[in-house]
Write an enzyme that holds these catalytic residues in place. Structure first.
Site, PDB file in Angstrom:
ATOM      1  N   GLY A  58      33.724  48.017  29.358  1.00  0.00           N
ATOM      2  CA  GLY A  58      32.834  46.980  28.387  1.00  0.00           C
ATOM      3  C   GLY A  58      33.249  47.292  27.229  1.00  0.00           C
ATOM      4  O   GLY A  58      34.125  48.767  26.999  1.00  0.00           O
ATOM      5  N   CYS A  85      37.211  52.263  33.883  1.00  0.00           N
ATOM      6  CA  CYS A  85      37.040  52.232  32.096  1.00  0.00           C
ATOM      7  C   CYS A  85      35.701  52.787  31.242  1.00  0.00           C
ATOM      8  O   CYS A  85      35.570  53.356  31.736  1.00  0.00           O
ATOM      9  CB  CYS A  85      37.840  50.516  31.197  1.00  0.00           C
ATOM     10  N   TYR A  86      35.445  51.393  30.811  1.00  0.00           N
ATOM     11  CA  TYR A  86      33.483  52.660  30.267  1.00  0.00           C
ATOM     12  C   TYR A  86      33.308  52.919  31.197  1.00  0.00           C
ATOM     13  O   TYR A  86      32.718  54.299  31.105  1.00  0.00           O
ATOM     14  CB  TYR A  86      33.322  51.779  29.537  1.00  0.00           C
ATOM     15  N   HIS A 172      42.835  49.351  35.052  1.00  0.00           N
ATOM     16  CA  HIS A 172      41.812  48.017  34.772  1.00  0.00           C
ATOM     17  C   HIS A 172      42.912  47.776  36.467  1.00  0.00           C
ATOM     18  O   HIS A 172      44.463  47.208  36.028  1.00  0.00           O
ATOM     19  CB  HIS A 172      41.576  46.947  33.774  1.00  0.00           C
ATOM     20  N   GLU A 174      41.860  45.510  38.471  1.00  0.00           N
ATOM     21  CA  GLU A 174      41.217  44.270  38.744  1.00  0.00           C
ATOM     22  C   GLU A 174      42.654  43.254  37.751  1.00  0.00           C
ATOM     23  O   GLU A 174      42.537  42.183  38.264  1.00  0.00           O
ATOM     24  CB  GLU A 174      40.401  44.108  38.131  1.00  0.00           C
ATOM     25  N   SER A 226      29.354  14.166  40.089  1.00  0.00           N
ATOM     26  CA  SER A 226      30.442  13.164  39.268  1.00  0.00           C
ATOM     27  C   SER A 226      31.548  12.693  39.627  1.00  0.00           C
ATOM     28  O   SER A 226      32.301  12.487  38.836  1.00  0.00           O
ATOM     29  CB  SER A 226      30.701  14.401  38.051  1.00  0.00           C
ATOM     30  N   GLY A 228      33.500  14.695  40.725  1.00  0.00           N
ATOM     31  CA  GLY A 228      34.843  16.295  40.688  1.00  0.00           C
ATOM     32  C   GLY A 228      34.196  17.082  41.060  1.00  0.00           C
ATOM     33  O   GLY A 228      33.766  16.977  42.711  1.00  0.00           O
ATOM     34  N   ASP A 230      33.885  20.037  42.065  1.00  0.00           N
ATOM     35  CA  ASP A 230      32.215  20.724  41.905  1.00  0.00           C
ATOM     36  C   ASP A 230      31.479  20.635  42.231  1.00  0.00           C
ATOM     37  O   ASP A 230      30.301  21.295  43.326  1.00  0.00           O
ATOM     38  CB  ASP A 230      31.726  21.757  40.590  1.00  0.00           C
ATOM     39  N   SER A 231      30.383  19.415  41.693  1.00  0.00           N
ATOM     40  CA  SER A 231      29.641  18.463  41.716  1.00  0.00           C
ATOM     41  C   SER A 231      29.447  18.210  43.417  1.00  0.00           C
ATOM     42  O   SER A 231      28.341  18.648  44.692  1.00  0.00           O
ATOM     43  CB  SER A 231      29.266  17.729  41.027  1.00  0.00           C
ATOM     44  N   LYS A 370      37.450  28.533  41.242  1.00  0.00           N
ATOM     45  CA  LYS A 370      37.593  27.114  41.062  1.00  0.00           C
ATOM     46  C   LYS A 370      38.289  27.124  42.721  1.00  0.00           C
ATOM     47  O   LYS A 370      38.183  26.124  43.438  1.00  0.00           O
ATOM     48  CB  LYS A 370      38.603  26.418  40.180  1.00  0.00           C
TER      49      LYS A 370
END
Ligand code: XMP
Length: 514
Positions: A58, A85-86, A172, A174, A226, A228, A230-231, A370
């Site tokens: 953070g 980290c933080y 980090h 990640e 849509s 696409g 995601d929807s 995604k």
């Protein structure tokens, strides 16, 4: 949402831009996890049932009186904790160690020397490249902790209290820049927290279905489809959960890709038997866009017009209580404020939809990236061609034709774009790029076809590689494939006589031209 597997990790977010990446890495290791703001309270933390807790990084300084903090009793819960980290600095400060301001901010690669033989670094060599991004540093670890790693600038770059299973790392793990970061997280999850990693997308589906059912009850849910990825995945998931209680509205704004309307109706209405209402609003959109050339102006027309059409359709339906939408994790912008991450969503007309219709939102993909959504789509039995479609902007082809939007120009662009995509699929390049599309320019150039002089439009090809659309490189598609695409477009699309290639990265360019 609770995972089917009992194992889960709680990530407490202190506002790092990388928090979502931690979640992603943990899920890649097949452990379910949830991110919650740091201030959720000890009761929630204790009852969450976490097999391990990760304290994120953070932007704060622990010495700041307003710095985000947690109840130190968290360290007495007997749950393994990894502070990053933080998170490490906070652990240090709460447990009686010293955190000081570093003379030089350590940013970028650092070489860490591992000290001793901590289970956190099991299987790794003694020297590790790690990614640092911090101002403060640990001057002395809390009593009972031992140092397990140091760098030139950080005397204590990693520390442990092995008996209490408390760990802190200044770097980090990640981010991709820490090459063995996943191995370190893996050690925390499996060697230290003793988890086994049996979570899969299937369990995500099962738990999502469970929680959707519970939330929705007997009510009906509306979903804006849509075309696409995601929807589509949202609709499919919702349909699995609540069947006929789901109604999708698909607005044809006339700015869609070739075959998109048919594809949506075939795959959804016919193949999956989902209730889909198609609103044909091509004329309305094109009329509104007449004479408009400014990109933002185009967006300002298309967004509200979409909302109007959608609301009109929705008002004909009964007992709708929820709006389902495909918000992804990157759409949820992390707030670095002390309130913890907030759910601010990118300019997205769906947001306006929820407000206008007074519906509660269901966002089952909120925690996914995604590519995870694509895996989810495949797991739900969706066609590959749909799941692996390139992202397509809400304003559609309108922002891929510089200048005025007309039906003729849309048709031209649709044809050229379909050829580009068809060839990329054929040549095995479609899935290697993040997005590939054509841009129609408001420029004409002279050409010669047969014995005829032509004076027609110029078309640009834009193809980029990217992980998240935040940055992108232009894709180095082999020249012979480009040649084939160019020949086909000029030969088959009347009105285009010149094809050019966009070789701009993002930044400084954007992916779309408008
Ligand atoms: P840019 O052009 O900003 O695009 O580099 C990044 C990603 O966002 C998509 N994009 C949009 N999507 N509405 C959307 O729904 C928009 O107005 C919009 N503008 C850009 C773009 O296709 C790329 O994936």
């Amino acid at each position: 949402m609770s995972a089917t597997s009992k194992e889960k990790i709680l990530i407490l977010d202190f506002g790092s831009q990388y928090t979502q990446l931690i979640a992603r890495r943990v899920r890649e290791l097949k452990v379910y996890c949830e991110i919650h703001p740091f201030h959720v309270g000890l009761d929630m933390i204790a009852s969450f049932g976490a097999g391990g807790i990760i304290l994120s990084g953070g932007p704060g300084n622990v010495s700041d009186p307003d710095a985000p903090t947690i109840d130190p009793a968290i360290f007495d819960l007997g749950i393994p904790i990894l502070g990053i980290c933080y998170g490490m600095q906070l652990m240090t400060s709460l447990l009686g160690g010293d955190v000081g301001e570093s003379k030089t901010r350590e940013y970028g690669y650092a070489r860490m020397q591992c000290d001793g033989s901590s289970p956190l670094f099991h299987g790794l060599t003694d020297e590790q490249d790690v990614w640092m991004s911090h101002g403060d540093r640990i001057e002395s670890a809390p009593g009972g902790f031992v140092r397990i790693g140091h760098t030139k600038s950080s005397g204590v770059a990693a520390m442990e209290q092995r008996q209490r299973r408390l760990y802190g790392i200044q770097f980090h793990p990640e981010v991709a820049h820490t090459p063995n970061g996943s191995a370190i997280l893996e050690n925390f999850l499996f060697k230290i927290a003793g988890l086994c990693g049996d979570w899969t997308m299937r369990s995500f589906i099962e738990s999502s279905i469970e929680s959707i059912k519970e939330r929705v009850g007997e009510a009906n849910v509306l979903c804006a489809l849509s075309g696409g990825v995601d929807s589509s995945v949202v609709a499919r998931l919702l349909h699995e959960a609540i069947g006929d209680q789901l109604t999708c509205v698909f607005v044809n704004n006339g700015l869609l890709r070739q075959g998109e309307v048919e594809m949506v109706m075939t795959s959804y209405a016919e193949h999956f038997d989902i209730k889909v209402i198609m609103a044909d609003a091509e004329k309305l959109f094109l009329d509104k866009l007449k004479g408009v050339v400014d990109p933002q102006e185009k967006r300002k027309i298309i967004g509200p017009a979409f909302v109007d059409v959608f609301v009109e359709q929705a008002s004909k339906l009964e007992n709708i209580k929820f709006l389902a939408q495909g918000t992804l994790y990157p759409d949820v912008i992390e707030s670095v404020s002390l309130k913890g991450p907030s759910a601010v969503i990118k300019t997205h007309h769906n947001l306006a939809l929820g407000d206008k219709l007074h519906l509660d939102l269901i966002e089952p993909l909120r925690e996914l990236f995604k590519d995870e959504v694509r895996v989810l789509g495949e797991e739900l039995g969706m066609p590959r061609s749909l799941v692996w479609r390139h992202p397509f902007p809400g304003p559609g082809l309108a922002i891929r034709m510089i200048g005025e939007v007309t039906k003729e120009r849309c048709d031209l662009l649709r044809k050229a774009d379909a050829i580009l995509i068809e060839e990329l699929v054929k040549q095995g390049w479609h899935d290697k790029v993040w997005q590939a599309f054509c841009v129609l320019l408001p420029v004409k150039s002279v050409g010669v076809m047969g014995d005829e002089r032509t004076y027609e439009s110029v078309l640009a090809i834009r193809a980029v590689t990217s992980h998240d659309a935040m940055t992108a490189d232009w894709a180095n598609i082999p020249h012979d494939i480009l040649a084939m695409i160019s020949n086909r477009i000029i030969g088959e699309v009347r009105g285009i006589n010149r094809v050019v290639l966009d070789i701009t990265s993002k930044p400084p360019g954007t992916i779309e031209w408008e």
